[in-house]
Design an enzyme around this catalytic site. Structure first.
Site, PDB file in Angstrom:
ATOM      1  N   PRO A  72       0.897  -1.099  -0.022  1.00  0.00           N
ATOM      2  CA  PRO A  72       0.166  -0.181  -0.037  1.00  0.00           C
ATOM      3  C   PRO A  72       0.960   1.361  -0.134  1.00  0.00           C
ATOM      4  CG  PRO A  72       0.041  -1.058   2.358  1.00  0.00           C
ATOM      5  CD  PRO A  72       0.692  -1.901   1.432  1.00  0.00           C
ATOM      6  N   MET A  73       0.613   2.066  -0.962  1.00  0.00           N
ATOM      7  CA  MET A  73       1.422   3.364  -1.010  1.00  0.00           C
ATOM      8  C   MET A  73       0.630   4.489  -1.292  1.00  0.00           C
ATOM      9  SD  MET A  73       4.990   1.984  -2.851  1.00  0.00           S
ATOM     10  CE  MET A  73       3.876   1.050  -4.059  1.00  0.00           C
ATOM     11  N   GLN A 130      -6.677  -0.954   3.206  1.00  0.00           N
ATOM     12  CA  GLN A 130      -5.853  -0.415   4.527  1.00  0.00           C
ATOM     13  C   GLN A 130      -6.379   0.892   5.096  1.00  0.00           C
ATOM     14  OE1 GLN A 130      -1.446   1.413   4.671  1.00  0.00           O
ATOM     15  NE2 GLN A 130      -1.054  -0.750   5.293  1.00  0.00           N
ATOM     16  N   CYS A 161       3.155   3.372   9.065  1.00  0.00           N
ATOM     17  CA  CYS A 161       3.528   4.806   8.209  1.00  0.00           C
ATOM     18  C   CYS A 161       4.422   5.863   8.967  1.00  0.00           C
ATOM     19  CB  CYS A 161       2.299   5.456   7.610  1.00  0.00           C
ATOM     20  SG  CYS A 161       2.601   6.799   6.843  1.00  0.00           S
ATOM     21  N   LYS A 176       0.149  -4.171   9.187  1.00  0.00           N
ATOM     22  CA  LYS A 176       1.645  -3.991   8.553  1.00  0.00           C
ATOM     23  C   LYS A 176       2.020  -2.870   9.528  1.00  0.00           C
ATOM     24  CE  LYS A 176       3.723  -2.427   4.244  1.00  0.00           C
ATOM     25  NZ  LYS A 176       4.624  -1.452   4.796  1.00  0.00           N
ATOM     26  N   ASN A 193       8.893  -7.150   3.861  1.00  0.00           N
ATOM     27  CA  ASN A 193       8.788  -5.915   3.288  1.00  0.00           C
ATOM     28  C   ASN A 193      10.034  -5.044   3.496  1.00  0.00           C
ATOM     29  OD1 ASN A 193       7.315  -2.617   3.407  1.00  0.00           O
ATOM     30  ND2 ASN A 193       7.452  -3.511   1.668  1.00  0.00           N
ATOM     31  N   GLY A 194      10.684  -4.632   2.366  1.00  0.00           N
ATOM     32  CA  GLY A 194      11.818  -3.772   2.560  1.00  0.00           C
ATOM     33  C   GLY A 194      13.005  -4.046   1.746  1.00  0.00           C
ATOM     34  N   ASP A 195      13.580  -2.895   1.025  1.00  0.00           N
ATOM     35  CA  ASP A 195      14.469  -3.243  -0.055  1.00  0.00           C
ATOM     36  C   ASP A 195      14.289  -4.462  -0.769  1.00  0.00           C
ATOM     37  OD1 ASP A 195      15.629  -1.048   1.218  1.00  0.00           O
ATOM     38  OD2 ASP A 195      16.854  -2.210   2.505  1.00  0.00           O
ATOM     39  N   ARG A 244       8.227   0.540  -3.211  1.00  0.00           N
ATOM     40  CA  ARG A 244       9.092   1.495  -3.877  1.00  0.00           C
ATOM     41  C   ARG A 244       9.634   1.049  -5.348  1.00  0.00           C
ATOM     42  NH1 ARG A 244      12.669   4.315  -0.083  1.00  0.00           N
ATOM     43  NH2 ARG A 244      12.665   2.254   0.924  1.00  0.00           N
TER      44      ARG A 244
END
Length: 338
Positions: free
Chosen positions: A17-18, A71, A102, A141, A204-206, A229
């Site tokens: 989600p972004m 979300q 967030c 999350k 999640n991450g990188d 991203r």
């Protein structure tokens, strides 16, 4: 891997989600590229309860993008409970996700999102109330903790599980890190290895390459990977990752009807053009192009083209679809020359 009764298949890849990114058009494109499930932009519980019209626009869901998660975020238990019910009744998502991760100041600074990592009892109260309020799976999350001195995720994961959630997504950074530094996958792995954890753990991450997701699954044992991203300007990253893990054994739905081979530079350019079309169709020509500019600026497709700066500037300044597509087509011959 299952969340409740929803089967997401083996080693699923999820679209994170972004805000201002995962609108319905982008979600649909990523699903067609191989994302096993997609998440909405985060929705403010207070705004839903107050029936703010623009907030309800974020609840638009299409059957083609299912399974899909909506979300929500907020810091008041009653508002979060009521918002959860509104989401279920209005959007009928497959999953309801709670944002406790967030890090941005306007959210975490007011005590919502990652701000909840400083108020764990309140976080757990909200989670229990949301789980009890709806009939669909609820997931969470969050991050490792507030800062380096308070990495609480291993214990927190158990506490959230005890509240009745059906899956947990962990971004491997603290709130104080924001998006800087390197994601700590060791702690994500520690949560997954905890013998008392029985719900799916999503990492999640990188996650930027097929090698990254393979390492996440193989070395840390996560049940799913969530990509954020790295999708900017390349929704096809899901197909690249999926094909690398499954040796292209699965016949994914091709999003763009094209004469070009999937994952060729020509095909990727067509995907970006389709993203522009979808954005314009959802908004209007001017706002649609404005909305998609971050993807055009971030896409790796144009990297390596000599003297591309002026073309990139012209592309980002284009205000009509005709003008933008003319510039994009002028790039097509250059893609083959790299």
């Amino acid at each position: 891997m299952k969340i409740g009764t929803i089967d997401l298949g083996e080693r699923p890849l999820l679209l994170a989600p972004m805000e201002d990114v995962t609108d319905v058009g982008f979600r649909l494109l990523c699903r067609r590229m191989g994302a096993a499930m997609v998440y909405s932009e985060f929705v403010a519980s207070d705004a839903l309860v107050r029936a703010v019209p623009r907030t309800f626009e974020k609840l638009r869901v299409t059957d083609e993008e299912r399974p899909v998660a909506i979300q929500i975020y907020g810091r008041f238990p009653e508002a979060m409970r009521d918002a959860a019910q509104i989401v279920e009744e209005t959007a009928h998502p497959d999953i309801l996700d709670i944002n406790f991760g967030c890090p941005v100041k306007r959210v975490a600074g007011k005590g919502a999102g990652a701000g909840m990592l400083q108020k764990v009892p309140l976080m757990l109260d909200i989670t229990r109330r949301v789980v009890e309020a709806v009939n669909i799976p609820v997931t969470v999350k969050t991050r490792l903790g507030w800062d380096e001195q308070h990495k609480i995720i291993v214990d927190l994961a158990e506490q959230l599980q005890d509240c009745g959630i059906s899956a947990l997504t962990i971004h491997g950074r603290t709130r104080s890190q924001m998006y800087k530094g390197t994601a700590n996958w060791e702690l994500i792995g520690a949560v997954k290895r905890n013998p008392r954890m029985h719900i799916p753990v999503i990492g999640n991450g990188d996650l930027c390459t097929p090698q990254d997701v393979e390492r996440a699954f193989n070395d840390y044992g996560v049940d799913a990977c969530m990509v954020g991203r790295a999708t900017f300007g390349q929704p096809w990253i899901f197909k690249e990752m999926h094909d690398a893990m499954h040796q292209a054994d699965h016949n994914l739905t091709q999003a763009i009807e094209s004469a070009y081979a999937p994952l060729s530079a020509d095909w990727k350019l067509d995907v970006l053009k389709e993203q522009v079309r979808q954005s314009i169709a959802r908004l209007d020509e001017y706002r649609g192009i404005l909305h998609v500019r971050r993807h055009l600026a971030a896409t790796p497709l144009f990297k390596g083209i000599p003297n591309f700066r002026e073309t990139r500037i012209a592309m980002l300044r284009a205000e009509t679809k005709e003008e933008l597509f003319e510039i994009m087509e002028s790039v097509r011959p250059l893609l083959a020359q790299r």
